[in-house]
Design an enzyme around this catalytic site. Structure first.
Site, mmCIF file in Angstrom:
data_model
loop_
_atom_site.group_PDB
_atom_site.id
_atom_site.type_symbol
_atom_site.label_atom_id
_atom_site.label_comp_id
_atom_site.label_asym_id
_atom_site.label_seq_id
_atom_site.Cartn_x
_atom_site.Cartn_y
_atom_site.Cartn_z
ATOM 1 N N ASP A 237 48.389 -14.050 -63.132
ATOM 2 C CA ASP A 237 47.633 -13.375 -64.184
ATOM 3 C C ASP A 237 48.487 -13.185 -65.441
ATOM 4 O O ASP A 237 49.644 -12.769 -65.335
ATOM 5 C CB ASP A 237 47.178 -12.005 -63.647
ATOM 6 C CG ASP A 237 46.047 -11.434 -64.471
ATOM 7 O OD1 ASP A 237 46.254 -11.141 -65.663
ATOM 8 O OD2 ASP A 237 44.941 -11.309 -63.924
ATOM 9 N N VAL A 238 47.885 -13.478 -66.583
ATOM 10 C CA VAL A 238 48.623 -13.318 -67.851
ATOM 11 C C VAL A 238 49.109 -11.878 -68.069
ATOM 12 O O VAL A 238 50.142 -11.657 -68.696
ATOM 13 C CB VAL A 238 47.769 -13.720 -69.079
ATOM 14 C CG1 VAL A 238 47.543 -15.217 -69.124
ATOM 15 C CG2 VAL A 238 46.446 -12.975 -69.119
ATOM 16 N N ASP B 272 37.754 -14.924 -80.552
ATOM 17 C CA ASP B 272 37.507 -13.487 -80.464
ATOM 18 C C ASP B 272 38.367 -12.644 -81.407
ATOM 19 O O ASP B 272 38.166 -11.428 -81.511
ATOM 20 C CB ASP B 272 37.699 -13.004 -79.014
ATOM 21 C CG ASP B 272 39.065 -13.390 -78.431
ATOM 22 O OD1 ASP B 272 40.067 -13.383 -79.175
ATOM 23 O OD2 ASP B 272 39.122 -13.709 -77.222
ATOM 24 N N ARG C 226 34.934 -21.839 -68.327
ATOM 25 C CA ARG C 226 34.885 -22.581 -67.069
ATOM 26 C C ARG C 226 35.320 -21.666 -65.933
ATOM 27 O O ARG C 226 35.688 -20.529 -66.143
ATOM 28 C CB ARG C 226 35.783 -23.815 -67.159
ATOM 29 C CG ARG C 226 35.289 -24.742 -68.252
ATOM 30 C CD ARG C 226 36.197 -25.920 -68.541
ATOM 31 N NE ARG C 226 35.642 -26.621 -69.698
ATOM 32 C CZ ARG C 226 35.793 -26.208 -70.954
ATOM 33 N NH1 ARG C 226 36.518 -25.145 -71.224
ATOM 34 N NH2 ARG C 226 35.229 -26.854 -71.949
ATOM 35 N N SER D 260 44.679 -21.354 -70.518
ATOM 36 C CA SER D 260 43.764 -22.434 -70.922
ATOM 37 C C SER D 260 43.676 -23.471 -69.809
ATOM 38 O O SER D 260 44.672 -23.770 -69.153
ATOM 39 C CB SER D 260 44.251 -23.114 -72.204
ATOM 40 O OG SER D 260 43.447 -24.247 -72.479
ATOM 41 N N ALA E 9 40.903 -19.058 -73.250
ATOM 42 C CA ALA E 9 40.040 -17.955 -72.818
ATOM 43 C C ALA E 9 40.695 -17.047 -71.771
ATOM 44 O O ALA E 9 40.391 -15.857 -71.694
ATOM 45 C CB ALA E 9 38.723 -18.516 -72.273
ATOM 46 N N HIS F 188 39.625 -22.967 -83.182
ATOM 47 C CA HIS F 188 38.176 -23.069 -83.016
ATOM 48 C C HIS F 188 37.406 -22.077 -83.865
ATOM 49 O O HIS F 188 36.219 -21.851 -83.647
ATOM 50 C CB HIS F 188 37.800 -22.918 -81.530
ATOM 51 C CG HIS F 188 38.252 -24.068 -80.680
ATOM 52 N ND1 HIS F 188 38.215 -24.058 -79.306
ATOM 53 C CD2 HIS F 188 38.750 -25.281 -81.025
ATOM 54 C CE1 HIS F 188 38.687 -25.213 -78.845
ATOM 55 N NE2 HIS F 188 39.015 -25.961 -79.864
ATOM 56 N N CYS G 2 28.254 -20.114 -94.758
ATOM 57 C CA CYS G 2 27.126 -20.818 -95.363
ATOM 58 C C CYS G 2 27.471 -22.295 -95.478
ATOM 59 O O CYS G 2 28.519 -22.660 -95.995
ATOM 60 C CB CYS G 2 26.813 -20.243 -96.745
ATOM 61 S SG CYS G 2 25.576 -21.222 -97.616
ATOM 62 N N CYS H 131 21.819 -17.802 -96.401
ATOM 63 C CA CYS H 131 22.647 -17.144 -97.412
ATOM 64 C C CYS H 131 21.796 -16.891 -98.666
ATOM 65 O O CYS H 131 20.732 -17.495 -98.830
ATOM 66 C CB CYS H 131 23.777 -18.126 -97.718
ATOM 67 S SG CYS H 131 24.907 -17.700 -99.018
HETATM 68 P P1 OAD Z 1 38.609 -22.214 -69.983
HETATM 69 O O1 OAD Z 1 37.543 -21.226 -69.614
HETATM 70 O O2 OAD Z 1 38.298 -23.646 -69.867
HETATM 71 O O3 OAD Z 1 39.899 -21.959 -69.096
HETATM 72 C C1 OAD Z 1 40.404 -20.669 -68.898
HETATM 73 C C2 OAD Z 1 41.676 -20.785 -68.098
HETATM 74 O O4 OAD Z 1 42.254 -19.483 -68.008
HETATM 75 C C3 OAD Z 1 41.480 -21.283 -66.670
HETATM 76 O O5 OAD Z 1 42.454 -22.261 -66.413
HETATM 77 C C4 OAD Z 1 41.760 -20.050 -65.805
HETATM 78 O O6 OAD Z 1 42.476 -20.376 -64.621
HETATM 79 C C5 OAD Z 1 42.649 -19.240 -66.681
HETATM 80 N N1 OAD Z 1 42.541 -17.779 -66.498
HETATM 81 C C6 OAD Z 1 41.438 -17.007 -66.415
HETATM 82 N N2 OAD Z 1 41.761 -15.706 -66.300
HETATM 83 C C7 OAD Z 1 43.119 -15.655 -66.301
HETATM 84 C C8 OAD Z 1 44.085 -14.610 -66.191
HETATM 85 N N3 OAD Z 1 43.720 -13.326 -66.087
HETATM 86 N N4 OAD Z 1 45.405 -14.947 -66.204
HETATM 87 C C9 OAD Z 1 45.787 -16.247 -66.301
HETATM 88 N N5 OAD Z 1 44.932 -17.258 -66.436
HETATM 89 C C10 OAD Z 1 43.617 -16.981 -66.424
HETATM 90 O O7 OAD Z 1 39.060 -21.800 -71.434
HETATM 91 P P2 OAD Z 1 39.747 -22.672 -72.556
HETATM 92 O O8 OAD Z 1 40.791 -23.569 -71.999
HETATM 93 O O9 OAD Z 1 40.143 -21.725 -73.619
HETATM 94 O O10 OAD Z 1 35.577 -24.474 -77.014
HETATM 95 O O11 OAD Z 1 38.531 -23.528 -73.078
HETATM 96 C C11 OAD Z 1 38.741 -24.383 -74.156
HETATM 97 C C12 OAD Z 1 37.514 -24.506 -74.998
HETATM 98 O O12 OAD Z 1 36.398 -24.902 -74.212
HETATM 99 C C13 OAD Z 1 37.044 -23.217 -75.637
HETATM 100 O O13 OAD Z 1 37.745 -22.883 -76.803
HETATM 101 C C14 OAD Z 1 35.615 -23.522 -75.941
HETATM 102 C C15 OAD Z 1 35.251 -24.132 -74.605
HETATM 103 O O14 OAD Z 1 34.159 -24.925 -74.561
HETATM 104 C C16 OAD Z 1 34.679 -24.332 -78.010
HETATM 105 O O15 OAD Z 1 33.885 -23.419 -78.025
HETATM 106 C C17 OAD Z 1 34.772 -25.388 -79.064
#
Ligand code: OAD
Length: 271
Positions: free
Chosen positions: A256-257, A103, A34, A214, A22, A141, A149, A174
């Site tokens: 930041d990414v 997305d 998170r 992530s 994310a 995901h 459907c 559907c």
């Molecule tokens: P998280 O929301 O858990 O983590 C996002 C990470 O991105 C965090 O470690 C932040 O520090 C980092 N972050 C945020 N903004 C940033 C930026 N501008 N530059 C660098 N880093 C940044 O997201 P995911 O790890 O993708 O699952 O979450 C994994 C899964 O949990 C998701 O796919 C979803 C969720 O529940 C499902 O829906 C099945």
């Protein structure tokens, strides 16, 4: 210096694989799950499980509409971090992107499409989507811009289905009578075995493995950097916060990414 080193490794590598979460889409305005103001602070994770969908599809859809509007209520465009990865791919420096995001922004960046869906996204979420560039995008995901459907397996654009649900068709169905499910992996739902195996194989094959944006707490993302490290890859992690896998990384960039990836890409691709 850490970034220079990573760039050198990428230039020399045969296989570079990126895993994204994310955080790479946060600068495009997509909320993260998170962390500060994360989605799971506003919504109860427990309402969006596969078990709930099966038990109570009407209630699930009712809640899901609100979540979907919160997550995807506006149109997002790829940011410079997505674009930097697409550029690495075009230059032959990125074999695959395994993403946890639903997305579709990696595909948009690769095909130069902004916002709207595009025909190349109509693949199964478990397929490796060929994007027109060299890079494979594996949407671990699924993709939230589609629904599927549960009866006949047909996939269709999510927007009209969310509109129907919002207008009281709960759950939306559907033509065949089957119930639609968002074409994403819900909590408690198995990821496709094929997608996991593909991602694990990519991690094993990689010479450089980049985990980007992530929290690395949800499997299989949580295990892929470890697999890559165990089979000899150089592992780089780019996130704002610490992750439980920082100890397996050769390089951790806590920035930041949108800072890191364009710089990395230009270091790799300079003459
Ligand atoms: P998280 O929301 O858990 O983590 C996002 C990470 O991105 C965090 O470690 C932040 O520090 C980092 N972050 C945020 N903004 C940033 C930026 N501008 N530059 C660098 N880093 C940044 O997201 P995911 O790890 O993708 O699952 O979450 C994994 C899964 O949990 C998701 O796919 C979803 C969720 O529940 C499902 O829906 C099945």
């Amino acid at each position: 210096a850490a970034l220079e080193r990573l760039a050198d490794e990428i230039r020399r590598a045969e296989t570079v694989v990126a895993l994204t979460g994310a955080g790479i889409s946060a600068p495009s305005g997509v909320p993260t799950f998170r962390g500060d103001d994360g989605v799971w602070e506003h919504f109860d994770e427990g309402q969006f499980t596969y078990g709930r969908f099966q038990r109570d599809p009407a209630g699930f859809w009712d809640d899901r509409v609100a979540l979907h509007r919160d997550l995807f209520g506006e149109e997002y465009e790829p940011n410079v971090a997505h674009e930097a990865l697409a550029e690495l791919g075009r230059d032959g420096h990125l074999e695959a992107i395994c993403t946890q995001n639903t997305d579709g922004l990696h595909l948009d960046a690769a095909t130069g499409v902004g916002g709207d869906g595009d025909s190349s996204q109509s693949h199964s979420s478990t397929d490796a989507n060929a994007t027109g560039s060299e890079t494979t995008v594996l949407e671990l995901h699924g993709n939230a811009q589609r629904v599927r459907c549960q009866e006949c397996g047909a996939r269709t654009d999510a927007d009209p289905i969310y509109d129907r649900a919002e207008n009281g068709e709960l759950p939306p169905t559907c033509d065949c009578g089957g119930i639609y499910k968002p074409d994403v992996v819900l909590f408690g739902e198995q990821l496709s075995g094929a997608a996991i195996q593909r991602a694990q194989a990519l991690a094993r094959e990689s010479d450089v493995f980049l985990a980007i944006g992530s929290s690395l707490v949800v499997t299989p993302a949580a295990s892929l950097p470890r697999t890559a490290a165990a089979t000899g890859a150089t592992v780089g992690i780019v996130t704002l916060e610490e992750t439980p896998l920082d100890d397996v990384a050769d390089v951790c960039c806590r920035r930041d990414v949108t800072d890191v990836l364009p710089r990395l890409s230009s270091l790799v691709t300079r003459d």
